[in-house]
Design an enzyme around this catalytic site. Structure first.
Site, PDB file in Angstrom:
ATOM      1  N   ARG A   1       6.389 -63.991   8.141  1.00 26.84           N
ATOM      2  CA  ARG A   1       6.620 -65.439   8.215  1.00 26.84           C
ATOM      3  C   ARG A   1       5.965 -66.006   9.468  1.00 26.84           C
ATOM      4  NH1 ARG A   1      12.662 -67.278   7.290  1.00 26.84           N
ATOM      5  NH2 ARG A   1      11.635 -69.298   7.114  1.00 26.84           N
TER       6      ARG A   1
ATOM      7  N   CYS B   1      14.137 -69.334  15.125  1.00 19.25           N
ATOM      8  CA  CYS B   1      13.972 -68.562  13.883  1.00 19.25           C
ATOM      9  C   CYS B   1      13.701 -69.562  12.770  1.00 19.25           C
ATOM     10  CB  CYS B   1      15.204 -67.706  13.614  1.00 19.25           C
ATOM     11  SG  CYS B   1      16.741 -68.645  13.438  1.00 19.25           S
TER      12      CYS B   1
END
Length: 287
Positions: free
Chosen positions: A184, A242
């Site tokens: 990611r 995150c």
């Protein structure tokens, strides 16, 4: 765990230590924070079996405000609402709290961080979570638990936070850790948020690498070595983000366990990537 490592013992408690504490009559408030991205059966898992006396905490509704593109998928909850929830859980002034889950602390750390942020000092994570409790011979009970109401008063600001501008500044002038999975960070996949990639200057530091194969936090020296390779600690301040501010709390906890303070960017990638004016970087390099 070394009993002399006060930073670590202030953040983590092992299953056998927790069982001994409970057996002594010093029973902490136990928070069951079972949650995982894409799953909605945490409460059902809790009802089927939880630590004796544990209260279920709903991450989506009690540990976050409603999602918005402007604020991200898990904005910080209103403090009055969080205080009311904490009192429902039985948290009292000066009392101790232990949060756990079934995913190596990845969701329980959100409760740990929020309560610490709101001024509750005696909060720890059960290292290894539910699996370690069972491995240590701990029992479970079923059904709902409704504890006596607590009287805790929450005052936010005990832990540092970052907004988007501050996160960008830290990525340039400090150390900003991206706690998402490497793919990611690199922008190879993005299963949830509007755009793929990372904040320019942020360093890839997946939360999963804070844990061993059994889902427990790495030992103190292993954590020191891991973060030293990422430039932490150093002279510059440290921040963590995150996807939505949940698993980054686990990284803040890991850093706290070795005596390093880190700020959390609550909006995280879900907020950043929803703003078309925010630049996105892809690939393995920070910039």
């Amino acid at each position: 765990m070394s009993t002399g490592d006060t930073a670590r013992t202030a953040v983590l408690v092992e299953a056998q230590q927790l069982a001994a504490q409970i057996a002594s009559g010093d029973v902490p408030v136990l928070l069951d924070v079972r949650w995982a991205l894409g799953r909605s059966d945490g409460h059902a898992q809790y009802l089927a079996g939880h630590l004796p006396g544990a209260v279920y905490v709903d991450l989506e509704t009690e540990l976050a405000a409603p999602a918005t593109p402007a604020d991200g998928r898990h904005p910080l909850p209103d403090v009055a609402a969080l205080e009311a929830a904490a009192r429902r859980w039985g948290v009292g002034a000066g009392g101790s709290v232990v949060a756990y889950d079934a995913v190596g602390g990845m969701s329980a750390a959100r409760a740990w961080w929020l309560l610490r942020w709101a001024g509750v000092r005696g909060v720890r994570l059960l290292d290894g979570g539910l699996a370690d409790w069972l491995s240590a011979g701990g029992s479970l009970e079923t059904g709902e638990v409704t504890p006596p109401a607590g009287d805790v008063v929450l005052v936010p600001g005990a832990l540092a936070t970052l907004d988007a501008d501050e996160a960008a500044g830290l990525a340039s002038a400090g150390v900003l850790l991206d706690a998402r999975a490497g793919e990611r960070y690199r922008g190879e996949v993005e299963p949830v948020d509007p755009r793929a990639g990372h904040i320019a200057g942020a360093v890839s530091a997946p939360t999963s690498d804070n844990r061993d194969a059994d889902g427990r936090f790495l030992g103190a020296q292993a954590l020191r070595d891991r973060f030293a390779a990422l430039g932490v600690p150093g002279p510059a301040p440290v921040g963590v983000y995150c996807g939505s501010g949940v698993t980054a709390a686990h990284e803040v906890a890991a850093l706290a366990s070795i005596g390093v303070e880190a700020a959390l960017y609550p909006g995280s990638w879900s907020q950043w990537s929803a703003d078309p004016d925010r630049a996105v970087t892809t690939g393995p390099d920070p910039r």
